[in-house]
Scaffold this motif. Structure first.
Motif, PDB file in Angstrom:
ATOM      1  N   GLN A   1       1.998   2.324  -3.045  1.00  8.52           N
ATOM      2  CA  GLN A   1       1.822   0.913  -2.730  1.00  8.52           C
ATOM      3  C   GLN A   1       0.585   0.341  -3.423  1.00  8.52           C
TER       4      GLN A   1
ATOM      5  N   LEU B   1      -2.121   1.973   3.491  1.00  9.76           N
ATOM      6  CA  LEU B   1      -1.262   1.851   2.313  1.00  9.76           C
ATOM      7  C   LEU B   1      -1.152   3.189   1.587  1.00  9.76           C
TER       8      LEU B   1
ATOM      9  N   THR C   1       0.955  -6.663   2.430  1.00 14.05           N
ATOM     10  CA  THR C   1       1.847  -5.532   2.164  1.00 14.05           C
ATOM     11  C   THR C   1       1.928  -4.647   3.405  1.00 14.05           C
TER      12      THR C   1
END
Length: 566
Positions: free
Chosen positions: A497, A493, A548
């Motif tokens: 993010q 990430l 995510t």
């Protein structure tokens, strides 16, 4: 450096000095040690639900993550910290050689930008306002100034001069009541402590020791009442009298320095020891490797919040379970220098940090461009910066608080930056009773999220010692710890993010909260004073992180990021 811990001590002490008839039977409900990690529904305290986060992560693999703490130093021998220190794998300890050729000799666990090559270290320093005032006074003088020929840089400098002039000269011309009260509080506290030490029979005693002591005179009764009020009101029963008195002296001394700023130019305390060229940002290789530097309280406490060794049965559990703490010492007792902060950020980035905690701040930043370039450099390398919002109960949408995410010279806003306000629990501040901390700065645009920052129990210097402290200084590392936890389990990430995850997963607060620094009737929505409108939630954060999808982000090549001198 903002005196978060000391300001709160002083406020309570002034109250206690005026109300020495404190009744022991009226003590406030004690928060459990480590309340900031708890879950509101399960435990009844407004913590970050950390146990639920680890339950969710059970069975998932994590990777080691380096967290840099730019602060005052760390007790490298502390039982709960020594095993989680970052160790430079390419450096041979104590051989006096720059083995990894990064420009810093024997930087085994980090670096000290407030040190001299002779081993001395900067402890006390002046305030940035005083430094800027006397520097710009030589440029603009005291009379009228013709600004018609100024370019934009000169105009910006002149605007800074007007602000600092009003600040310094305004403080100097104000009445002496506050200073007199401060000095009186200090004198009375020292006297009471002196009498109580003899009566108790200990040079160093804790609040618990004081509570058990039975006074034998009215003078001792008053002294005990005043000091005990402070220990209990600040949940500092295990704090020693020495720590308290030292903190009070430091705070009062700082206020006296501010008062004298308009008359006397500050000493170059840093320059006398560090001996670099402070006007040249490219002069980067200064300082020494003494990151303990007198085992300062602040950096040790912050580091423990993030990563004190978990599940060892000692002290307190840190938030992240697979991190290493890199200490970068750049914050003195006084205001930090922009050059040191810029170089500290670059050092952390170049040595592998993925999260940088910055629990400090000031009202003036004469070389903000240097810091902004370093922030941009961190972004280009995928590094997240977490900064404390400040402790003045002010709206930082309009009040200056540096460093910040607004990269002025670059005409953009840093996407790898999280600003943290301090949340609380209704039991934490009996006179305030809110999910916001009474002292916290706030801002609908500038403060991203609130996190626990009152009466946070963590490591302090002494090898096996722990104590409470409070401030947005403590709230920021709570967020930094959760950010490191996310990156340990989901390392692909990006900083942007992780910031999004922390903001979006915060527990929304729909009830009105007290406005920090305001009147008792000032009630607002948390969404009116922060971007997320919520309080950090580690459980919801790791859940959101797990779904995510990592995204590639175009980075600006580091070669295009030039150091600026203006």
């Amino acid at each position: 450096m903002q005196g978060f811990f000391r300001i709160l001590i002083l406020t309570s002490f002034m109250t206690a000095s005026l109300a020495v008839s404190y009744a022991q039977g009226n003590s406030v409900k004690e928060l459990p040690k480590g309340w900031h990690l708890l879950d509101e529904k399960k435990d009844g305290f407004y913590g970050i639900s950390l146990d639920r986060a680890y339950e969710f992560l059970k069975g998932k693999k994590s990777t080691p993550t380096i967290v840099a703490v730019i602060d005052s130093g760390i007790d490298t021998l502390h039982e709960d910290l020594k095993d989680i220190l970052w160790t430079n794998p390419k450096e041979i300890p104590g051989n006096g050689i720059d083995d990894d050729k990064n420009g810093y000799i024997d930087d085994v666990h980090g670096w000290n930008f407030l040190g001299g090559k002779d081993g001395r270290n900067v402890k006390d320093d002046s305030y940035e306002g005083a430094r800027v005032y006397h520097k710009l006074k030589k440029v603009f003088g005291t009379g009228p100034v013709d600004t018609t020929t100024f370019d934009q840089a000169k105009k910006d400098q002149y605007q800074m001069w007007l602000k600092v002039k009003a600040n310094i000269e305004g403080a100097a011309s104000s009445g002496g009541v506050d200073i007199s009260i401060l000095k009186g509080v200090l004198d009375r506290s020292v006297l009471a402590d002196s009498l109580l030490k003899k009566a108790i029979g200990k040079d160093v005693y804790t609040g618990t020791d004081l509570d058990k002591y039975t006074p034998t005179s009215s003078e001792l009764t008053k002294g005990k009442a005043a000091l005990l009020y402070l220990f209990k009101a600040n949940n500092m029963m295990e704090t020693t009298n020495k720590e308290f008195i030292d903190g009070l002296k430091e705070y009062v001394g700082g206020e006296l320095k501010k008062k004298a700023s308009a008359i006397t130019a500050p000493e170059d305390l840093r320059g006398e020891i560090v001996k670099d060229n402070e006007e040249d940002i490219t002069d980067r290789f200064y300082g020494n490797n003494d990151i303990m530097a007198g085992t300062p309280f602040h950096g040790t406490h912050v580091s423990g919040i993030i990563a004190a060794k978990r599940n060892n049965g000692k002290g307190i559990d840190g938030i992240a379970d697979n991190v290493r703490i890199m200490m970068v010492r750049a914050v003195p007792d006084g205001d930090e220098h922009d050059k040191d902060i810029a170089n500290a950020i670059r050092y952390a980035v170049d040595n592998g940090a993925k999260v940088i905690n910055m629990s400090f701040g000031k009202s003036f930043s004469p070389e903000k461009a240097w810091v902004d370039d370093a922030v941009k450099y961190a972004d280009s390398k995928g590094v997240l910066l977490v900064h404390a919002a400040g402790n003045d109960g002010a709206d930082v949408d309009s009040a200056d608080n540096f460093p910040n995410a607004n990269l002025k010279q670059l005409h953009e806003r840093a996407g790898n930056w999280i600003t943290v306000g301090a949340s609380s629990d209704p039991h934490a501040e009996p006179g305030f009773k809110s999910l916001t901390a009474s002292f916290s700065n706030y801002g609908k645009k500038e403060v991203d999220v609130f996190a626990p920052g009152t009466k946070i129990y963590s490591t302090v210097p002494g090898g096996n010692t722990y104590a409470n402290a409070q401030g947005t200084s403590m709230a920021a590392p709570v967020v930094a710890g959760v950010a490191a936890l996310i990156l340990s389990y989901f390392p692909a990430l990006s900083p942007e993010q992780v910031k999004m995850i922390i903001d979006k997963s915060a527990t929304p607060i729909t009830d009105k909260v007290r406005l920090p620094g305001g009147e008792s009737t000032d009630m607002v929505s948390l969404s009116d004073i922060s971007v997320s409108g919520g309080i950090l939630n580690a459980y919801e954060a790791v859940k959101l992180a797990s779904i995510t999808k990592p995204e590639a982000k175009d980075k600006i090549p580091a070669s295009t990021l030039k150091n600026r001198k203006n």
